[in-house]
Design an enzyme around this catalytic site. Structure first.
Site, PDB file in Angstrom:
ATOM      1  N   LYS A  70       0.840  -1.205   0.000  1.00 15.23           N
ATOM      2  CA  LYS A  70       0.000   0.000   0.000  1.00 15.23           C
ATOM      3  C   LYS A  70       0.869   1.246   0.000  1.00 15.23           C
ATOM      4  CE  LYS A  70      -2.138   1.803   3.582  1.00 15.23           C
ATOM      5  NZ  LYS A  70      -3.040   1.990   4.726  1.00 15.23           N
ATOM      6  N   ARG A 114     -10.431   0.227   7.803  1.00 13.58           N
ATOM      7  CA  ARG A 114      -9.710  -0.796   8.584  1.00 13.58           C
ATOM      8  C   ARG A 114      -9.166  -0.199   9.877  1.00 13.58           C
ATOM      9  NH1 ARG A 114      -4.274   1.021   9.327  1.00 13.58           N
ATOM     10  NH2 ARG A 114      -2.920   0.501   7.568  1.00 13.58           N
TER      11      ARG A 114
END
Length: 331
Positions: A70, A114
């Protein structure tokens, strides 16, 4: 020949389900504390002579068979003039066993949701079962997401909010009150909000002096420290850690990047005073809250495995719904 799926921000947004994200992140914590995760240190690349830069977090979860990288950017203030966000997030999702690039997806929703799931999971396992008064420090997007997630695991009766900028706080009170139906009150001082709370969640950028102090806490308070994810950020005064049950997502990361590391540096606690990691509690290796009086702290820096779990879940949902565009990188 396999192809790679491309998913944009709106497609990811249509797939988001907070309950599914929370379940995925909880499973990720199980994998992490079951020895199924390979997670190297993350890398930061800064633009010289500015506060702009890109963080790269990578991790492999053998529990679900995926690996992610990411890229998270921030501080690109001049992007507004170009019609671009000042910060962006992108995830590359790979098959852990073949290395094939399964998906490229916008990660704006992934990062925010998240992180919210992590706070709610800590509330589920570490707050008192009868905890009902929530204090939110901060009034931005993450403050909104934390409230949406936490109200799924505890029956809240009141929400108290403090933010450094009153206009933002007033907007939060109005909008989140209408959305949730909960009684939400803006507070003139952080002390007013903190002193009444059963649960405290801090969602600031961690660049202002910390306002959560030990003498403000009621017995049995749970704190979810969300915003301090870099060594120079801090949301909790270090005296909060003295005698508290301290739980990290990753002890290694929080000891160098989170609020925990400030308490370590000040000598308030030592590494041996850190109770454990949230995955150990989820797995039943260690008990969570053991009495109604103890102060509990969950410090999270954020881990790549959370992204892996969330991204792989969303990828599977996209396949089921036929969303996205296929691209042949191997052509």
């Amino acid at each position: 020949m396999e192809k790679t799926l491309l998913l944009n921000k709106s497609e990811i947004g249509s797939l988001i389900d907070l309950d599914a994200v929370q379940a995925a992140v909880e499973e990720a914590y199980r994998s992490f504390n079951s020895g199924k995760v390979v997670q190297p240190p993350f890398m930061c690349v800064g633009l010289p002579d500015s506060h702009a830069g890109i963080d790269f977090k990578g991790g492999m979860d053998l529990g679900n068979g995926f690996l992610t990288i990411k890229a998270s950017t921030g501080g690109y203030d001049h992007n507004k003039e170009l019609g671009l966000p000042t910060g962006m997030n992108t995830v590359l999702l790979f098959d852990a066993y073949t290395s094939f690039l399964k998906c490229v997806m916008d990660a704006t929703w992934i990062t925010g949701c998240r992180t919210a799931a992590a706070g709610a999971i800590s509330v589920k396992y570490l707050s008192r079962p009868d905890a009902s008064v929530l204090c939110v420090i901060g009034a931005g997007n993450q403050a909104r997401r934390q409230l949406r997630a936490i109200m799924r695991v505890r029956k809240l009766t009141k929400v108290l909010v403090w933010n450094a900028f009153k206009e933002e706080m007033d907007t939060y009170v109005k909008e989140m009150g209408e959305e949730t139906g909960l009684p939400i009150y803006g507070c003139a001082t952080p002390e007013e909000a903190i002193s009444q709370a059963d649960i405290i969640v801090t969602t600031t950028r961690g660049i202002l002096p910390p306002v959560v102090k030990r003498d403000l806490l009621k017995p049995g308070t749970h704190i979810a420290a969300i915003g301090a994810d870099m060594p120079n950020k801090q949301e909790l005064c270090t005296d909060v850690f003295k005698g508290a049950k301290v739980v990290n997502d990753s002890i290694k990361l929080c000891s160098t990047h989170g609020d925990t590391h400030h308490a370590l540096d000040d000598g308030i606690i030592t590494t041996s005073d850190i109770y454990g990691e949230i995955g150990e509690i989820i797995l039943g290796k260690k008990p969570g809250r053991e009495n109604p009086e103890e102060i509990t702290i969950f410090d999270t820096v954020g881990m790549a495995v959370q992204d892996t779990a969330t991204a792989s879940m969303l990828y599977k949902r996209a396949l089921e719904k036929g969303l996205g565009v296929w691209y042949d990188f191997m052509a």
